[in-house]
Design an enzyme around this catalytic site. Structure first.
Site, mmCIF file in Angstrom:
data_model
loop_
_atom_site.group_PDB
_atom_site.id
_atom_site.type_symbol
_atom_site.label_atom_id
_atom_site.label_comp_id
_atom_site.label_asym_id
_atom_site.label_seq_id
_atom_site.Cartn_x
_atom_site.Cartn_y
_atom_site.Cartn_z
ATOM 1 N N SER D 95 48.162 -23.527 116.500
ATOM 2 C CA SER D 95 49.030 -24.524 117.982
ATOM 3 C C SER D 95 48.094 -23.580 118.883
ATOM 4 O O SER D 95 47.916 -24.448 119.766
ATOM 5 C CB SER D 95 50.928 -24.390 118.016
ATOM 6 O OG SER D 95 50.635 -23.194 118.583
ATOM 7 N N LYS D 138 57.542 -23.560 124.783
ATOM 8 C CA LYS D 138 55.857 -23.153 125.847
ATOM 9 C C LYS D 138 56.005 -23.581 127.082
ATOM 10 O O LYS D 138 55.632 -23.355 128.266
ATOM 11 C CB LYS D 138 55.286 -23.908 124.634
ATOM 12 C CG LYS D 138 54.728 -22.779 123.562
ATOM 13 C CD LYS D 138 54.167 -24.502 122.925
ATOM 14 C CE LYS D 138 53.760 -23.982 121.285
ATOM 15 N NZ LYS D 138 53.004 -24.422 120.876
#
Ligand code: CA
Ligand code: CA
Ligand code: CA
Ligand code: CA
Ligand code: CA
Ligand code: CA
Ligand code: CA
Ligand code: CA
Ligand code: CA
Ligand code: CA
Ligand code: CA
Ligand code: CA
Lengths: 192, 192, 192, 192, 192, 192
Positions: D95, D138
């Site tokens: 990611s 996140k």
């Protein structure tokens, strides 16, 4: 046994502070620069994190080399060896980052490092200094080794402020955020 | 079985003292120098710490090569092989550091090593000599091999002073802090 | 099944004596020399100690190459391959040292090796021959393979003297301390 | 502790969003470009998937280099180092792909990255942006670090739409399908 | 399922006989020769012994290259790839040695291999052919694949003589001691 | 989630069919060609068998390069990178062989691949196509991704003939024995 501070300012040797299973300790990082082919040697039973920390330091130095009048080819025409005695003791972690980088810059530029300074701190690729652990034990080790001046990451200031005065008394603690500040303090012939 | 001392001074061969699971032992370190491409070969089932110790020694030698009139390119144009018999016996630790470095300097400079000297001590990148363990067993092994002169790290002096006279009697023990002192004692044609 | 002795003297092939879990055995070491780039190939499922032993042998040969009129560049311009059949059987230990070195010298100099000689012994970097284990089983294997002459380390003489005459009878055992002695015995066109 | 957003736009530094065992976090990816020989250095305890993600990014960049006026030889004549502090914390997963690629392009072209942007997304060799996991954590980490603009894979839009407004309120979320869109948003001197 | 014999003589393809956990099998070894830099590629999930066997074969071929009018530089200017389908099935052992060597010589010299021949045997560095195991199962597999001619190590003759006639009937078994004999039988345009 | 078929024919991108622990899936293989030094990069968490399959494909391509007017030096002057998203998912097996080879040939020759084709099959060094497993699950995945044309190894025809019509209905299945047949079907501007 604690290794006492160096008696004279030397090129390529810097005192670091380490945190071991049996408490704090001081360790003397040695760097030799040799005509060669750009090899980068690391000895003294360094773990992966410590090796990456050394690699980060050398890349930082290469990126600022021009400021010191060092040609880019310099790093292809010389070998750089970092050794940390005692050779049988495994060592790891990022906290020797600024110590290894200071020793390398000293060796590369031929500038002596002040004998009465010890240091601890993680280095980043851009020369920022990040906080480290085990600071209390490291400061005690510095005192036992009769070291007067200690360079510490600014982000560790809260840790120092929580310590009893017994520990910090007699220590000149310099807080740093960047490698540039570390070098100003540690290299001989600079501010003091 | 103990290997008796060499009969004549030889180039590239030095007697070391080792500490094994079955007590002290002597081991003869051999170095060959060959026209080549700068390869560094290590054989004899050496462990990681011992290999790093050899690497530290060669870097020390490269950093002082100019003092011996050796060109920097020398190390790119020759291969250096360190072998420690017996080939099937695993060996490790930093205590053969000064022995391997002495054998390499002997091979590189063509200077014979005195046949009646054995040694033990960790070497650092800057040529300092650090203390080692198992000294009592090593000195006993030296006596059994009829060796007269033994080079020992100065920082091990307290260990020797605690030993019974039975062990040290008849041994000429030289205490050293630097490789320079080791070479003064071990290389033939030097002080003695 | 025992492999019978070679019928003619060949270049680059030497009979060794091995000690396996099922007793002694003979094994034929093959060496090919090819124009190349200085690669050193080892096949036949050789263990680490055996590989180091081969490496020690080639360095010994390089260090004496001038005596045979071989240029230093020779070893950068040729590849050397040592193979020990049978390829699926793991092999290890230092006792094939002198056998591998003899086969390499034969291949490099183009000198045939006497077909009726087998050998066993550890080699050092300086060409000394050190004692090995399992000698009784090895001598029995030599007899079974109809080999007449066997080269054995001089330091193994006490082991032979303890054996029953049944084993040693009919075998011409040559004791050696150096590779130079091995070559005098094994290379065709030398003393016999 | 959360690392606050950069104060000024910098070259070669990009804020990424990570998902760790203790929740979301922000991490600052640093890239140095140095005259060299085409080496590609990765430090900061990156796992295999993350290293492959970095390699995928650099190949994507090489394949579009001509669009930025960069010569093919550029990548043979420079070394590129990606470091992710904190050096002792293991990191892995795909990611950080677009974050590492953005930092590399910034360093290679000398274009600053906007200080108020953070991002997360897998990169493919052709510059497509693939969805990632842990987005809720996140985004919370981004808010805690006072970051205003967040770049997110378009294929993660359904995940965002399922979140409570508490999380997304105050965040400017940009959905992207390609690296080209990422660069339009993140590089200073571009649309905004 | 058994792979039937090739219909025409081809360059660089040779049928081998293998012994697997589920009985004998045939496998078709493919070799490609490509302009390159002397790389030697081995694919098809080959184990260590099989890789060493391939390496032994290529060194044998290099040592006899001059007999075929092949320049020594040939092996530095070409890459050689050996592949054994099926790619997911692990394969090991020395018994494909002569098959791999025959396929390589066919590819290097451009000589087709007879489509109706299969073979099994260990190769040594000097081109001797050593006996192998599982011969009964291998011969059955050859029959099932309608192969007529089978090349077998001469040292395996006693094994064949012990088999029932049912197995050997209809098979033309050629016994060989050397690679030279293998090539005489397998290469098209040679004795038949 | 299934990745829908490409909308336009692209260079260096080919749809493959995979068989995972949770059923069939489609995966898009990406290839980038870059000026370089002959490096071959493989990313996307590929297992050993899959890496060997890619290597086998590139050697096949090198061996037929002349037919496409590609100079032998081409492969020394360019780097080739194969990436298979999603980067965190481990992939293995030989069944992506023809897909990877098709993507590489597309990238090397600059020929687009038809967007409506998916494929599965093991490749050999000589460009033969071998059968693969899990075909039923793969065909279902192709249907779910709205793919119309599927390339399948001819040796898998019996597997297809055993399937219910529900699965195969609406799929245009092309059976192939060679890479040449695969390319005829998949490359745009060829027979259709
Ligand atoms: Ca200490
Ligand atoms: Ca200053
Ligand atoms: Ca001993
Ligand atoms: Ca002196
Ligand atoms: Ca045998
Ligand atoms: Ca003689
Ligand atoms: Ca953090
Ligand atoms: Ca734009
Ligand atoms: Ca089969
Ligand atoms: Ca003939
Ligand atoms: Ca998927
Ligand atoms: Ca066609």
């Amino acid at each position: 046994t604690y290794q006492m501070k160096n008696e004279t300012d030397e090129v390529g040797i810097v005192r670091g502070l380490a945190w071991t299973s049996v408490g704090g300790d001081t360790l003397q990082i040695e760097v030799n620069l040799m005509p060669g082919t750009g090899e980068f040697l690391l000895t003294g039973q360094l773990g992966d994190v410590m090796k990456e920390s050394a690699q980060t330091g050398i890349s930082y130095i290469r990126s600022i080399a021009a400021e010191y009048g060092i040609e880019p080819e310099f790093f292809q025409k010389n070998d750089l060896h970092i050794h940390i005695p005692e050779g049988a003791v495994p060592k790891d972690g990022p906290s020797a980052g600024i110590t290894m980088a200071t020793a390398m810059i000293s060796a590369i530029t031929g500038t002596p490092v002040k004998a009465d300074v010890a240091m601890t701190g993680e280095i980043t690729l851009r020369g920022r200094v990040l906080p480290i652990g085990g600071l209390k034990e490291k400061l005690l080790a510095a005192k036992n080794a009769r070291i007067k001046k200690v360079v510490v990451p600014a982000q560790n200031k809260p840790d120092v402020e929580e310590m009893s005065q017994e520990i910090t008394q007699g220590l000149d603690i310099a807080y740093v955020d960047t490698m540039s500040q570390v070098l100003d303090i540690a290299l001989a012939g600079k501010e003091d």
